[in-house]
Scaffold this active site. Structure first.
Site, PDB file in Angstrom:
ATOM      1  N   CYS A 168     -16.612 -12.489  14.740  1.00  0.00           N
ATOM      2  CA  CYS A 168     -17.149 -11.655  13.536  1.00  0.00           C
ATOM      3  C   CYS A 168     -17.367 -10.316  14.094  1.00  0.00           C
ATOM      4  O   CYS A 168     -17.618  -9.086  13.113  1.00  0.00           O
ATOM      5  CB  CYS A 168     -18.317 -12.379  13.124  1.00  0.00           C
ATOM      6  SG  CYS A 168     -18.202 -13.968  12.647  1.00  0.00           S
ATOM      7  N   HIS A 301     -25.223  -6.363   9.798  1.00  0.00           N
ATOM      8  CA  HIS A 301     -24.495  -7.678   9.648  1.00  0.00           C
ATOM      9  C   HIS A 301     -24.849  -8.546   8.709  1.00  0.00           C
ATOM     10  O   HIS A 301     -23.760  -9.088   7.938  1.00  0.00           O
ATOM     11  CB  HIS A 301     -24.660  -8.131  11.260  1.00  0.00           C
ATOM     12  CG  HIS A 301     -23.809  -9.448  11.411  1.00  0.00           C
ATOM     13  ND1 HIS A 301     -22.337  -9.260  11.382  1.00  0.00           N
ATOM     14  CD2 HIS A 301     -24.079 -10.643  11.770  1.00  0.00           C
ATOM     15  CE1 HIS A 301     -21.976 -10.385  11.834  1.00  0.00           C
ATOM     16  NE2 HIS A 301     -23.102 -11.339  12.112  1.00  0.00           N
ATOM     17  N   GLU A 312     -31.590  -9.823  13.263  1.00  0.00           N
ATOM     18  CA  GLU A 312     -31.243  -8.285  13.369  1.00  0.00           C
ATOM     19  C   GLU A 312     -32.251  -7.580  12.855  1.00  0.00           C
ATOM     20  O   GLU A 312     -32.190  -6.302  13.373  1.00  0.00           O
ATOM     21  CB  GLU A 312     -29.944  -8.275  12.111  1.00  0.00           C
ATOM     22  CG  GLU A 312     -29.355  -7.150  11.925  1.00  0.00           C
ATOM     23  CD  GLU A 312     -28.330  -6.880  10.951  1.00  0.00           C
ATOM     24  OE1 GLU A 312     -27.731  -5.840  10.980  1.00  0.00           O
ATOM     25  OE2 GLU A 312     -28.162  -7.662   9.975  1.00  0.00           O
ATOM     26  N   LYS A 333     -21.791  -7.912   2.788  1.00  0.00           N
ATOM     27  CA  LYS A 333     -21.425  -9.266   2.651  1.00  0.00           C
ATOM     28  C   LYS A 333     -22.063  -9.947   1.377  1.00  0.00           C
ATOM     29  O   LYS A 333     -21.502 -11.089   1.002  1.00  0.00           O
ATOM     30  CB  LYS A 333     -21.740  -9.975   3.874  1.00  0.00           C
ATOM     31  CG  LYS A 333     -21.259  -9.654   5.415  1.00  0.00           C
ATOM     32  CD  LYS A 333     -21.689 -10.332   6.498  1.00  0.00           C
ATOM     33  CE  LYS A 333     -20.690  -9.984   7.605  1.00  0.00           C
ATOM     34  NZ  LYS A 333     -21.365  -8.702   8.130  1.00  0.00           N
ATOM     35  N   HIS A 338     -18.252 -12.599   3.963  1.00  0.00           N
ATOM     36  CA  HIS A 338     -18.116 -12.383   5.324  1.00  0.00           C
ATOM     37  C   HIS A 338     -16.650 -12.346   5.584  1.00  0.00           C
ATOM     38  O   HIS A 338     -16.112 -13.636   5.539  1.00  0.00           O
ATOM     39  CB  HIS A 338     -18.703 -13.510   6.055  1.00  0.00           C
ATOM     40  CG  HIS A 338     -19.072 -13.015   7.813  1.00  0.00           C
ATOM     41  ND1 HIS A 338     -18.405 -12.266   8.188  1.00  0.00           N
ATOM     42  CD2 HIS A 338     -19.955 -13.721   8.664  1.00  0.00           C
ATOM     43  CE1 HIS A 338     -18.827 -12.084   9.465  1.00  0.00           C
ATOM     44  NE2 HIS A 338     -19.673 -12.827   9.790  1.00  0.00           N
ATOM     45  N   PHE A 397     -20.196 -14.856  17.103  1.00  0.00           N
ATOM     46  CA  PHE A 397     -20.180 -16.030  17.895  1.00  0.00           C
ATOM     47  C   PHE A 397     -20.084 -15.589  19.302  1.00  0.00           C
ATOM     48  O   PHE A 397     -19.505 -14.544  19.682  1.00  0.00           O
ATOM     49  CB  PHE A 397     -19.279 -17.057  17.558  1.00  0.00           C
ATOM     50  CG  PHE A 397     -19.550 -17.982  16.224  1.00  0.00           C
ATOM     51  CD1 PHE A 397     -20.590 -17.540  15.470  1.00  0.00           C
ATOM     52  CD2 PHE A 397     -18.851 -18.930  15.952  1.00  0.00           C
ATOM     53  CE1 PHE A 397     -20.872 -18.193  14.225  1.00  0.00           C
ATOM     54  CE2 PHE A 397     -19.106 -19.934  14.719  1.00  0.00           C
ATOM     55  CZ  PHE A 397     -20.315 -19.601  13.935  1.00  0.00           C
TER      56      PHE A 397
END
Length: 793
Positions: A168, A301, A312, A333, A338, A397
């Site tokens: 991502c 994010h 975050e 998002k 996403h 990830f």
């Protein structure tokens, strides 16, 4: 009187382009985001049975690009389509003409994606399950680098072409690497961005991890219940400031700097305190000359999952301190979903347009403050705000963190000059090939002329067998696929050879840059086949976590304790060379003192079927050409760091260059022009004359369409030079080819070969060429000093 900051070395954003669920333009994206409009809705293009949700940020606008990247076939891939459509807008918006305003050779591509052409893989695998023969073009769309080569060809861009796959955070990494390419003087312009399209595997995988929300995602909210997947693409055109001034190109914003880091914590979950993400944020600010009080807005994010949002928020507080209380943190998002590998580019575009219009983008669907988050999410609609600078966060990830710092034109903050240029040296390596474990086994096989591999159903294959205990305990290895095991084992050997494995501080400061062309295709196949045949209920979450290309980098970080900058380059058969080039640029720019650079490849059944089906690997070529597995890791280090530690120095990486044929997916320029340009530029960057080169370690592996142009190019560059073709004997280890040649070159110097600089060539199957110049270390190497002489670990 205050000194005026020097912005001459700056990099600017000239134009942007996007296609998302908000529509087919960057302005449509921005209008929807600014208004807080949510375009998350029931997905129509895929059958949504068996998932946690039926919702997604689906692209419904027409998405047929003008460039035909598969002539003669009706097969197309939406990930490639999205990249091209977004690029068409960005290129048109700049008003620049390739070749007229900026030479094609000075214009490159940096592309990021998570799943790449995996939808094409799903369609092909399903056809095989049904007893049909897929259109072979589908297989050529699957590798991440296919889109980068389509972009180069569509616009005639013949400069560097780089592909990043860090889940991502992919296109955020692409922006970071493009920044270094321009600053290093290797290009004047870079088309940068990313794309991803919906796949059945992604919906099944995220469902298997219980991460999807049944309602549109509500990031940072107390009632958030998971993420929403989206799709699309975004592209930014980056120019050096000098190129922008010379051409009169528009300047929308500046790119000040970036920060990259590794969590080394968990394959999917972030560090709960956001420790790795905080280091990325601090690094972005430090490289941009920004103080915490300079940052009033961060495009977060913000996935909407419990762990990510709180981690975050903790990272922002840790990085900004008291200033975090005055900083807004919102999530794009919440409105478009996403976009995985495209998120960094699309959210970077939103950040750039926020700076342009002085509006902080909102977080939609906000249902109340969660004390574990607690920062200002700009709920509802966009908020007018004086914005001089802004950050954009993307975390992926395998613990890959990226933060990019932008500024309005002329705003505060300037790139911090890199420390004094220092040589980049090789201080260790670990080698696992079909010839055995250790560099000595590889050198002996090559010196003795032992051809590796055996015929297997039309292809010649050389498989790797190795002591897997070097990758960890049996329990640790159960979490890894073969690619990750190779990466960990080779990296452990390389750190040991570099005399760094016993120094905890040195290991923690070490970064990891992986190169892999085939990547985790075995995990992707093992995860996808049951889903296609039996439904989403067969999705295995343990396998899904290894389907991201940067999974190997994450396992290296977790196993060895490295916490420095991390990235994964997926530039096809040139991936390892691209990783070495990126690592070199990062070290020269002072982004790290030491980087582990593993190149790893392993086969899967469907991957081999794909090679067999592509005409390039027909029966005649299959007899001459050997595909090989491999795990080879080099430790690159700034010389000052190596000497301070008393580390062995085995070679010096003097320079590199990458050039593109711009002929399209799976096509080469038969003249060898791209190879020639890469070699000449690499020699210039290294300060080496052609007559000083003692050998060319060639890309040649037995495919005439690729080998002949390279040989012709070598003959034009060099009057006379030794031409080594190790891959014809030892096999083509796909993305590990440059590493193979580098280790053999060092072995040649050790065994009495001419002690002079060598040039290493590596090429993708679509005409992306990287050349590296290596020089022997001084004094001359002795056999005892060669890493891996006694064993592979």
């Amino acid at each position: 009187m205050t000194d005026v900051p020097d912005r001459s070395a700056g990099v600017v954003v000239a134009s942007v382009g996007a296609i998302t669920s908000h529509g087919r333009s960057a302005e449509a994206l921005w209008a929807g985001v600014r208004a807080g409009h949510v375009s998350i809705a029931p997905v129509r293009r895929l059958t949504m049975d068996g998932y946690q949700t039926t919702l997604g940020g689906e692209v419904t606008a027409p998405c047929s690009p003008g460039y035909d990247y598969a002539p003669g076939s009706d097969a197309r891939d939406r990930t490639i389509d999205y990249a091209l459509v977004a690029a068409e807008e960005a290129m048109a918006g700049s008003g620049l003409r390739v070749g007229a305003d900026i030479p094609a050779e000075r214009w490159g591509v940096a592309y990021g994606t998570c799943h790449a052409g995996w939808r094409s893989a799903e369609l092909a695998l399903r056809e095989v399950q049904e007893g049909r023969t897929p259109d072979w073009h589908r297989y050529t769309f699957v590798p991440p680098h296919a889109a980068a080569e389509a972009l180069s060809a569509a616009f005639g861009l013949k400069g560097p072409a780089v592909t990043v796959n860090t889940a991502c955070a992919s296109s955020a990494h692409a922006i970071a690497h493009a920044l270094e390419v321009i600053r290093a003087g290797a290009a004047d312009a870079m088309l940068v961005g990313g794309s991803d399209a919906f796949t059945e595997s992604a919906f099944a995988g995220f469902s298997s991890l219980w991460l999807l929300s049944a309602e549109p995602t509500a990031p940072y909210s107390k009632d958030r219940s998971g993420l929403t997947l989206g799709e699309g693409g975004g592209m930014l055109l980056l120019l050096s400031r000098q190129a922008a001034q010379r051409t009169g190109a528009p300047v929308v914003a500046e790119v000040l700097g970036y920060g990259l880091s590794a969590d080394g914590y968990h394959p999917t979950a972030p560090h709960p305190e956001g420790e790795g993400a905080a280091r990325a944020i601090r690094s972005a600010m430090a490289s941009s000359g920004l103080a915490p009080d300079d940052v009033r807005y961060i495009n977060g994010h913000g996935t909407g999952t419990g762990k990510n949002d709180s981690a975050e928020s903790n990272a922002v507080r840790a990085a900004l301190g008291e200033a975090a209380a005055k900083t807004s943190l919102s999530s794009t998002k919440s409105m478009i979903g996403h976009l995985l590998g495209a998120a960094g580019a699309v959210e970077g575009i939103v950040t750039v347009l926020a700076l342009r219009d002085q509006v902080a983008p909102p977080t939609a669907n906000f249902g109340g403050t969660d004390p574990q988050c607690g920062l200002d999410p700009v709920p509802g609609t966009g908020r007018p705000m004086v914005l001089d600078t802004a950050l954009s966060n993307n975390f992926g990830f395998a613990g890959a963190n990226a933060t990019v710092a932008f500024a309005r034109p002329g705003g505060p903050g300037v790139p911090v000059p890199a420390p004094g240029a220092d040589e980049v040296v090789v201080t260790g390596f670990g080698v696992i090939t079909p010839a055995g474990e250790g560099a000595e086994a590889l050198w002996q096989a090559y010196a003795a002329g032992h051809r590796q591999g055996v015929p297997e159903d039309g292809l010649r294959l050389a498989r790797v067998e190795f002591d897997r205990s070097a990758a960890g305990t049996a329990r640790e290895r159960r979490r890894m696929d073969k690619v990750s095991q190779l990466a960990v084992a080779a990296s452990r050997a390389a750190l040991g050879a570099a005399a760094a494995d016993g120094d905890g501080d040195a290991v923690a400061a070490t970064g990891v840059v992986v190169g892999t062309g085939i990547g985790p295709m075995d995990s992707g196949e093992r995860f996808t086949l049951p889903v296609l045949s039996q439904g989403a209920q067969e999705a295995n979450p343990a396998v899904f976590t290894n389907t991201v290309f940067n999974g190997a980098a994450g396992h290296v970080s977790m196993a060895l304790g490295t916490r420095g900058p991390t990235s994964t380059l997926a530039s096809g058969h040139a991936a390892g060379a691209a990783a070495l080039a990126v690592a070199y640029d990062m070290l020269r720019a002072g982004r790290a003192e030491r980087l582990l650079v593993p190149a790893v490849e392993a086969f899967s059944p469907a991957t081999l079927d794909a090679y067999r089906s592509i005409p390039l690997f027909g029966s005649a070529a299959g007899r001459r050409y050997t595909l090989a597995e491999a795990g080879i890791a080099l430790v690159l280090e700034r010389r000052a760091s190596a000497e301070r530690r008393g580390a062995p120095i085995h070679a010096v990486l003097l320079g590199h260059a990458t050039a593109s044929d711009a002929c399209g997916i799976g096509r080469w320029d038969p003249s060898g022009d791209g190879v020639e340009r890469a070699m000449r530029q690499a020699l210039r960057s290294a300060g080496v004359r052609p007559g000083d080169v003692s050998a060319v370690w060639a890309n040649a592996a037995g495919l005439a369409a690729a080998d002949r142009p390279e040989r012709a190019a070598v003959e034009r560059v060099f009057d006379q030079v030794r031409f080594e073709t190790p891959k014809r004997l030892l096999g083509e280890p796909a993305g590990a080819g440059a590493h193979l040649s580098a280790v053999l070159a060092i072995g040649s110097w050790r065994d009495g070969g001419t002690h002079g600089p060598v040039l290493v060539n590596s090429s993708s199957l679509g005409g992306t060429h990287t050349s590296l110049v290596l020089s022997p270390a001084s004094p001359a190497l002795s056999p005892a000093s060669l890493p891996g002489t006694d064993s592979g670990r």
